[in-house]
Design a protein around this motif. Structure first.
Motif, PDB file in Angstrom:
ATOM      1  N   VAL A 197     -25.358   0.438   1.965  1.00  0.00           N
ATOM      2  CA  VAL A 197     -24.485   1.357   1.314  1.00  0.00           C
ATOM      3  C   VAL A 197     -25.377   2.625   0.919  1.00  0.00           C
ATOM      4  O   VAL A 197     -26.598   2.292   0.216  1.00  0.00           O
TER       5      VAL A 197
ATOM      6  N   LYS B  71     -19.124   8.241   7.043  1.00  0.00           N
ATOM      7  CA  LYS B  71     -19.654   7.449   6.083  1.00  0.00           C
ATOM      8  C   LYS B  71     -19.256   7.250   4.868  1.00  0.00           C
ATOM      9  O   LYS B  71     -19.734   6.918   3.759  1.00  0.00           O
ATOM     10  N   LEU B  72     -17.918   7.669   4.739  1.00  0.00           N
ATOM     11  CA  LEU B  72     -17.298   7.786   3.225  1.00  0.00           C
ATOM     12  C   LEU B  72     -17.229   6.265   2.840  1.00  0.00           C
ATOM     13  O   LEU B  72     -17.524   6.067   1.690  1.00  0.00           O
ATOM     14  N   SER B  73     -16.739   5.156   3.477  1.00  0.00           N
ATOM     15  CA  SER B  73     -16.705   4.016   3.165  1.00  0.00           C
ATOM     16  C   SER B  73     -18.064   3.263   2.768  1.00  0.00           C
ATOM     17  O   SER B  73     -17.990   2.339   2.055  1.00  0.00           O
ATOM     18  N   GLN B  74     -18.992   3.808   3.276  1.00  0.00           N
ATOM     19  CA  GLN B  74     -20.207   3.072   3.152  1.00  0.00           C
ATOM     20  C   GLN B  74     -21.036   4.237   2.130  1.00  0.00           C
ATOM     21  O   GLN B  74     -22.366   3.765   1.965  1.00  0.00           O
TER      22      GLN B  74
ATOM     23  N   VAL C 130      -8.828  11.275   2.351  1.00  0.00           N
ATOM     24  CA  VAL C 130      -9.494  10.251   2.496  1.00  0.00           C
ATOM     25  C   VAL C 130      -8.975   9.676   3.714  1.00  0.00           C
ATOM     26  O   VAL C 130      -7.704   9.330   4.047  1.00  0.00           O
TER      27      VAL C 130
ATOM     28  N   GLU D  83     -10.563   4.216   5.634  1.00  0.00           N
ATOM     29  CA  GLU D  83     -11.677   4.746   4.825  1.00  0.00           C
ATOM     30  C   GLU D  83     -11.461   4.461   3.525  1.00  0.00           C
ATOM     31  O   GLU D  83     -10.139   4.496   3.361  1.00  0.00           O
ATOM     32  N   ARG D  84     -12.475   4.449   2.711  1.00  0.00           N
ATOM     33  CA  ARG D  84     -12.161   4.209   1.308  1.00  0.00           C
ATOM     34  C   ARG D  84     -13.072   5.106   0.492  1.00  0.00           C
ATOM     35  O   ARG D  84     -14.138   5.176   0.833  1.00  0.00           O
ATOM     36  N   LEU D  85     -12.702   5.285  -0.867  1.00  0.00           N
ATOM     37  CA  LEU D  85     -13.642   6.187  -1.793  1.00  0.00           C
ATOM     38  C   LEU D  85     -13.923   5.317  -2.935  1.00  0.00           C
ATOM     39  O   LEU D  85     -13.063   4.734  -3.493  1.00  0.00           O
ATOM     40  N   ASN D  86     -15.287   5.348  -3.117  1.00  0.00           N
ATOM     41  CA  ASN D  86     -15.898   4.436  -4.038  1.00  0.00           C
ATOM     42  C   ASN D  86     -16.692   5.327  -5.025  1.00  0.00           C
ATOM     43  O   ASN D  86     -17.724   5.943  -4.508  1.00  0.00           O
TER      44      ASN D  86
END
Length: 102
Positions: free
Chosen positions: A22, A50-53, A72, A76-79
């Motif tokens: 990450v 690389k949004l999810s990472q 998004v 993908e996911r936003l962290n």
């Protein structure tokens, strides 16, 4: 035989860890004359695929002004995280504020 199995298991764990790396991005709070730090960080990560990472870490007692819509990409996911808040103004949680892009 047991040594070979153990080496294979350790190798598999190391490979899985390497694939799950990450990137941590520390995002400074916005200044009135330079808003949009969170927007720029998210857009950069999304554009590179690389949004999810990516883990976005916000500063305590800071404001982040979002201008316009943040999209998004599918799959993908936003962290977004921040340190645990404290009991003083200096350790207040960050604020994410949406403002009119116009």
């Amino acid at each position: 035989m047991d040594v070979a199995v153990a080496l294979l298991a350790v190798s598999g764990l190391w490979t899985a860890k390497a694939c799950a790396q990450v990137d941590t991005v520390y995002v400074k709070g916005d200044c009135p004359d330079d808003p949009g730090n969170l927007n720029r960080a998210i857009t950069t990560a999304a554009a590179s695929g690389k949004l999810s990472q990516t883990l976005f870490v916000l500063d305590l007692n800071s404001r982040y002004f979002l201008r316009g819509m943040m999209t998004v990409p599918p799959g993908e996911r936003l962290n977004i995280v921040a340190p645990d808040p404290g009991t003083t103004q200096e350790t207040a949680p960050p604020q994410i504020l949406w403002v009119d892009a116009g």
